[in-house]
Design an enzyme around this catalytic site. Structure first.
Site, mmCIF file in Angstrom:
data_model
loop_
_atom_site.group_PDB
_atom_site.id
_atom_site.type_symbol
_atom_site.label_atom_id
_atom_site.label_comp_id
_atom_site.label_asym_id
_atom_site.label_seq_id
_atom_site.Cartn_x
_atom_site.Cartn_y
_atom_site.Cartn_z
ATOM 1 N N GLN A 194 6.125 -4.707 -9.802
ATOM 2 C CA GLN A 194 5.153 -3.861 -9.122
ATOM 3 C C GLN A 194 4.197 -3.178 -10.097
ATOM 4 O O GLN A 194 3.045 -2.904 -9.758
ATOM 5 C CB GLN A 194 5.871 -2.828 -8.266
ATOM 6 C CG GLN A 194 6.595 -3.428 -7.073
ATOM 7 C CD GLN A 194 5.658 -4.202 -6.158
ATOM 8 O OE1 GLN A 194 4.719 -3.658 -5.592
ATOM 9 N NE2 GLN A 194 5.906 -5.499 -6.031
ATOM 10 N N HIS B 124 0.629 -4.698 -10.890
ATOM 11 C CA HIS B 124 -0.524 -4.553 -9.999
ATOM 12 C C HIS B 124 -1.727 -3.979 -10.742
ATOM 13 O O HIS B 124 -2.859 -4.399 -10.517
ATOM 14 C CB HIS B 124 -0.178 -3.636 -8.817
ATOM 15 C CG HIS B 124 0.405 -4.355 -7.653
ATOM 16 N ND1 HIS B 124 -0.336 -5.147 -6.809
ATOM 17 C CD2 HIS B 124 1.677 -4.388 -7.176
ATOM 18 C CE1 HIS B 124 0.439 -5.644 -5.860
ATOM 19 N NE2 HIS B 124 1.664 -5.204 -6.059
ATOM 20 N N GLU C 141 4.910 4.015 -1.236
ATOM 21 C CA GLU C 141 4.371 2.895 -0.458
ATOM 22 C C GLU C 141 5.474 1.866 -0.199
ATOM 23 O O GLU C 141 5.701 1.444 0.927
ATOM 24 C CB GLU C 141 3.216 2.257 -1.224
ATOM 25 C CG GLU C 141 2.633 1.033 -0.550
ATOM 26 C CD GLU C 141 1.608 0.331 -1.418
ATOM 27 O OE1 GLU C 141 0.934 -0.590 -0.903
ATOM 28 O OE2 GLU C 141 1.483 0.661 -2.608
ATOM 29 N N HIS C 142 6.139 1.458 -1.275
ATOM 30 C CA HIS C 142 7.259 0.525 -1.184
ATOM 31 C C HIS C 142 8.536 1.251 -1.606
ATOM 32 O O HIS C 142 8.547 1.921 -2.637
ATOM 33 C CB HIS C 142 7.067 -0.663 -2.126
ATOM 34 C CG HIS C 142 5.738 -1.342 -2.004
ATOM 35 N ND1 HIS C 142 4.712 -1.140 -2.910
ATOM 36 C CD2 HIS C 142 5.275 -2.220 -1.092
ATOM 37 C CE1 HIS C 142 3.669 -1.875 -2.555
ATOM 38 N NE2 HIS C 142 3.975 -2.532 -1.461
ATOM 39 N N ASP D 216 5.465 -8.457 0.185
ATOM 40 C CA ASP D 216 4.080 -8.623 -0.242
ATOM 41 C C ASP D 216 3.520 -9.978 0.160
ATOM 42 O O ASP D 216 2.308 -10.122 0.344
ATOM 43 C CB ASP D 216 3.972 -8.478 -1.765
ATOM 44 C CG ASP D 216 3.865 -7.030 -2.214
ATOM 45 O OD1 ASP D 216 3.705 -6.147 -1.347
ATOM 46 O OD2 ASP D 216 3.929 -6.785 -3.430
ATOM 47 N N HIS E 61 -16.184 23.982 34.419
ATOM 48 C CA HIS E 61 -15.027 23.140 34.692
ATOM 49 C C HIS E 61 -14.391 23.526 36.030
ATOM 50 O O HIS E 61 -14.012 22.662 36.818
ATOM 51 C CB HIS E 61 -13.981 23.297 33.576
ATOM 52 C CG HIS E 61 -14.275 22.506 32.344
ATOM 53 N ND1 HIS E 61 -15.398 22.704 31.581
ATOM 54 C CD2 HIS E 61 -13.567 21.502 31.738
ATOM 55 C CE1 HIS E 61 -15.385 21.872 30.551
ATOM 56 N NE2 HIS E 61 -14.277 21.122 30.624
#
Length: 435
Positions: free
Chosen positions: A249, A252, A319-320, A353, A412
């Protein structure tokens, strides 16, 4: 309950936040004013590309023909998994109605947005899977028009595998354009495209900033930052697999945080010893990204027990999130803040992924504390409706008139008054605010 940082990040995702707002805003303004011509100028400048930007059927067919058969089968496998999972998600939301009171019916209707713009990164890495994740879910949702947009390479165009993936997953048009200019073209409806109702897909900081600026006039999946991943591991975990997952990871990007949270000091030390060797074994670009990410953004946190580990993870809202620990059911029940969860050594973020069917477009920068990732639901509007008989509207009108007057909203109240007067002319109602 204490936490000990065996490795602490010197930077955070916000530390490297470039002041890109003015640059991106300027590009968006130029393209909105100058239209196709301005978008093409930026494509020539940033993408170094002067070829056709809206792929023809022949160009798509030629690109698809370049994709090896084995890769085609892998893409089809991943597409089928994403499609089936998206169909499952779609089945959880449906049109419903109920008689809320006698004679008064309320309902919910699910309507897909008309046009989706799917951004597929193609710079440092060719994100074939992003085409699968974004286009497939839009197709399953029922969007009538889907544009896939990906950066072209000088003299080549969009990577053939991305073209193939976007095509088989259901893209109506494929735009060879990257960065802000690609996002702008989909938003403003350039090159004969319909204006996008929603923009989805990952991208660099310029793409993310363009989506942030445009949010409001167009929907977006989420405001994204650098990808991040956290591993929860106890003494039962395999240090080599944990280290490999962290490195996988970190590649990335230079600013992609990875975190290890454990209650076992020996495991933590073993992982920290293994990571540099695993990084050194990567290809050059991947190695440079992973090295910088591990050096500046990675953390290794030692906790007192699994409850403290879970609390730490929820605070980071990754995120993960990977769990390599005993009693996976406990972790599944306990954890609350993550984009996507990977339970046990037998699965990994890389699976999600690429090919398992769950979406890889996920909340970053702790946004998982309040939202989930891209799903078929992101492309769908849940709207409401109501219908009533005159008798059925009676009690609702009385309550509406009195509540409105208590709020000071006389207009109203009168919208209710006139209906009561018309439908029940022989009756007298107390419609004052204070009874």
């Amino acid at each position: 309950m204490t936490r000990e940082y065996l490795k602490q990040a010197s930077l955070t995702s916000k530390s490297d936040a470039s002041k890109t707002h003015a640059v991106v805003k300027g590009i968006l303004d130029d393209i909105e004013q100058g239209g196709d011509a301005s978008a093409l100028e930026y494509t020539a400048k940033f993408d170094k590309y002067d070829g056709n930007v809206l792929l023809t059927e022949q160009e798509i067919a030629e690109a698809c023909a370049l994709v090896p058969e084995k890769l085609r089968q892998d893409i089809q496998f991943a597409h089928d998994n994403v499609r089936r999972f998206a169909e499952l998600q779609k089945s959880t939301v449906s049109d419903v109605e109920t008689e809320i009171t006698p004679g008064f019916v309320t309902g919910q209707k699910v309507i897909p947005v008309d046009a989706a713009g799917c951004y597929v990164p193609g710079g440092r890495y060719s994100h074939i899977a992003s085409a699968i994740m974004t286009v497939t879910t839009a197709k399953v949702a029922g969007c009538r028009h889907i544009t896939a947009c990906s950066p072209p390479r000088p003299g080549v165009g969009v990577a053939p595998a991305i073209v193939y993936a976007a095509h088989i997953c259901g893209a109506d048009k494929i735009l060879a354009m990257g960065g802000v200019q690609g996002v702008a073209s989909m938003t403003f409806g350039l090159f004969g495209l319909p204006k996008a109702n929603i923009l989805v897909g990952p991208g660099n900081q310029f793409v993310a900033e363009a989506k942030r600026i445009l949010f409001g006039r167009v929907g977006i999946d989420m405001i994204a930052g650098p990808t991040d991943s956290l591993v929860l591991a106890d003494k039962s975990a395999d240090a080599h697999i944990v280290a490999t997952d962290l490195v996988s990871q970190a590649e990335h990007g230079y600013n992609s945080p990875v975190w290890l949270v454990t209650d076992d000091r020996t495991l933590a030390q073993d992982v920290m010893a293994l990571v540099p060797t695993l990084i050194d074994a990567l290809p050059e670009v991947n190695r440079e990204n992973a090295f910088a990410a591990w050096r500046d953004y990675a953390e290794v946190i030692l906790c007192s027990d699994r409850e403290e580990m879970a609390a730490c993870s929820d605070e980071y809202a990754p995120e993960h999130l990977t769990v390599q620990a005993d009693d996976l059911d406990w972790w599944l029940a306990r954890l609350t803040c993550y984009g996507s969860l990977f339970l046990g050594e037998e699965t990994t973020v890389s699976y999600g992924d690429k090919a398992t069917g769950t979406n890889h477009v996920l909340p970053t920068s702790r946004a998982a504390s309040y939202t989930g990732g891209l799903s078929v639901h992101k492309y769908m509007k849940i709207v409401t409706w109501q219908r009533a008989t005159r008798e059925g509207s009676k009690a609702v009108a009385e309550a509406t008139a009195r509540i409105s007057r208590l709020e000071g909203m006389e207009g109203h109240a009168r919208a209710a008054d006139v209906r009561l007067a018309k439908y029940f002319p022989d009756e007298t109602f107390d419609l004052t605010a204070n009874g």
